[in-house]
Design an enzyme around this catalytic site. Structure first.
Site, short mmCIF file in Angstrom:
data_model
loop_
_atom_site.label_atom_id
_atom_site.label_comp_id
_atom_site.label_asym_id
_atom_site.label_seq_id
_atom_site.Cartn_x
_atom_site.Cartn_y
_atom_site.Cartn_z
N THR A 28 0.85 -1.19 0.00
CA THR A 28 0.00 0.00 0.00
C THR A 28 0.88 1.24 0.00
OG1 THR A 28 -1.90 -1.07 1.00
CG2 THR A 28 -1.67 1.28 1.42
N HIS A 177 -7.49 -10.73 -1.88
CA HIS A 177 -6.89 -10.37 -0.59
C HIS A 177 -7.72 -10.96 0.55
CE1 HIS A 177 -4.76 -8.40 2.51
NE2 HIS A 177 -4.73 -7.16 2.06
N ASN A 180 -4.76 -10.08 6.50
CA ASN A 180 -4.51 -8.83 7.24
C ASN A 180 -5.73 -8.14 7.84
OD1 ASN A 180 -1.97 -9.44 6.45
ND2 ASN A 180 -1.76 -7.81 4.94
N TYR A 182 -8.85 -7.71 6.83
CA TYR A 182 -9.86 -7.04 6.00
C TYR A 182 -11.09 -7.95 5.83
CZ TYR A 182 -6.10 -3.75 5.63
OH TYR A 182 -5.12 -2.86 5.97
N ASN A 237 -4.80 -5.25 12.53
CA ASN A 237 -6.20 -4.83 12.44
C ASN A 237 -7.09 -5.53 13.46
OD1 ASN A 237 -6.07 -2.77 10.48
ND2 ASN A 237 -5.97 -4.27 8.83
C1 8OZ Z 1 -0.51 -1.02 5.30
C2 8OZ Z 1 -1.28 0.13 5.33
C3 8OZ Z 1 -2.54 0.12 4.79
C4 8OZ Z 1 -3.04 -1.03 4.21
C5 8OZ Z 1 -2.51 -4.75 4.10
C6 8OZ Z 1 -3.56 -3.35 2.44
O1 8OZ Z 1 -1.95 -4.85 5.20
C7 8OZ Z 1 -2.81 -3.42 3.53
C8 8OZ Z 1 -2.27 -2.18 4.17
C9 8OZ Z 1 -1.01 -2.16 4.72
O2 8OZ Z 1 -2.84 -5.75 3.46
#
Ligand code: 8OZ
Length: 354
Positions: A28, A177, A180, A182, A237
């Site tokens: 990112t 994806h 992480n 999401y 996260n």
């Molecule tokens: C760092 C900052 C913002 C998003 C991920 C898409 O960790 C990210 C991400 C990483 O997969």
């Protein structure tokens, strides 16, 4: 005649021949233009790194709802498709291969980044700890709205349309994806998924959304051009699972046998985890990422831990990383102050060996 170390030998990734086994990990960088549209500067950045065996782009939102940060690119509008076409053309012109990473952030967003100031969506109405990164700076996460069962087909449809758009933009393939913390990871793990319908509860149900997304994207690109990224023990996260090995062994088993391009794992985290077991459960091309240098990458490939190795910050700071590793040359030092957002500084100005 000396033989090249395996790391620098070509690899057949389904129908695509990679020049070497080094993959540029998704990073990112928050440098898309207005409307989340990729710019000529982004094309220059990716083209500089075209000697990677495979480039996986930064995460790109599949819909306005899937956005969670300023400056991240999308793959849901015609302008975004045109912007990404600049990127794929520039990379292909230099002989590179490039997959787009398809992303929905779920609860890792903020009303200020949602259309009409709506709440972010998630499997369940559970607020993650920490702050969202908004245009005005960090702001505490809010309690997300749990997706209704009737909304799930719309999420799948967004993945399908995003894959159609990625194909139109000229990508060689896409990566779903699932890592992480999401949306897809929020469904996979039992800390964030408390649903009582067909998408929650059992591992089978928690994996359903990811598997449906992979399926629909495969109908667009062909499974051999679709990869999946997972991060079974990454707590990033504010995400957790009571039994990551069982959850992700099941997911890998289900992903296996579909003829997918690869399974890509981000190995961040401190809990014990048997990566070889996961690799075996999947049975196809396996990409590892997280803390590798040349020696560790070679060892992983030689001893059967991986087929391909992804490098993140090393590619960020070294456009000619492949050549540098091959020559055992010194590497540039990445500057974290310019990782997320900004200009060409810290983006396209890292020097090559020259
Ligand atoms: C760092 C900052 C913002 C998003 C991920 C898409 O960790 C990210 C991400 C990483 O997969």
């Amino acid at each position: 005649m000396s033989t090249l170390p395996t790391l620098f030998q070509p690899f057949e990734l389904g129908p695509i021949t990679l020049g070497n086994r080094l993959v540029m990990a998704p990073l990112t960088r928050n440098r898309a233009g207005a409307g989340a549209v990729p710019q000529p500067l982004n094309a220059e950045y990716y083209a500089q790194r075209a000697t990677a065996g495979l480039i996986i782009t930064e995460a790109s939102q599949i819909s306005p709802q899937g956005r969670g940060y300023p400056g991240t690119p999308g793959i849901h509008s015609a302008d975004q498709v045109a912007g990404w076409r600049l990127v794929t053309d520039a990379v292909h012109k230099k002989g590179g291969r490039i997959f787009l990473q398809l992303w929905h952030v779920g609860r890792i967003s903020h009303p200020s980044m949602q259309e009409g100031g709506q709440l972010p969506v998630a499997p369940s109405a559970i607020k993650p700890a920490g702050d969202a990164m908004t245009a005005e700076g960090p702001a505490p996460f809010v309690e997300p709205r749990a997706l209704a069962l009737e909304e799930i087909p719309g999420i799948i449809a967004s993945f399908r349309q995003a894959a159609i758009n990625a194909k139109e933009a000229g990508f060689d393939g896409v990566e779903v994806h699932g890592a992480n913390g999401y949306l897809l990871d929020q469904f996979l793990r039992d800390g964030s998924n408390k649903r009582t319908d067909a998408y929650g509860g059992s591992v089978e149900n928690r994996a359903r959304l990811l598997l449906e997304a992979v399926e629909v994207v495969s109908t667009v690109f062909g499974a051999s051009r679709v990869g999946v990224r997972l991060s079974p023990i990454n707590p990033f996260n504010d995400i957790e699972d009571s039994n990551p090995q069982a959850t992700f062994d099941y997911v890998a088993t289900q992903l296996g046998g579909r003829g997918l391009a690869y399974l890509h794992v981000f190995q961040a985290g401190t809990e014990p985890f048997d990566w070889r077991q996961l690799r075996k459960a999947f049975g196809g091309t396996f990409i590892v990422n997280g803390g590798y240098d040349r020696a560790k990458a070679e060892a992983a490939i030689e001893n059967g831990g991986a087929d391909l190795v992804a490098f993140g910050t090393a590619f960020l700071a070294n456009p000619d990383l492949v050549e540098r590793l091959q020559r055992n040359a010194a590497l540039n030092t990445p500057n974290p102050a310019t990782f997320y957002g900004g200009t060409s500084v810290g983006y396209t100005d890292y020097p090559t060996l020259g």
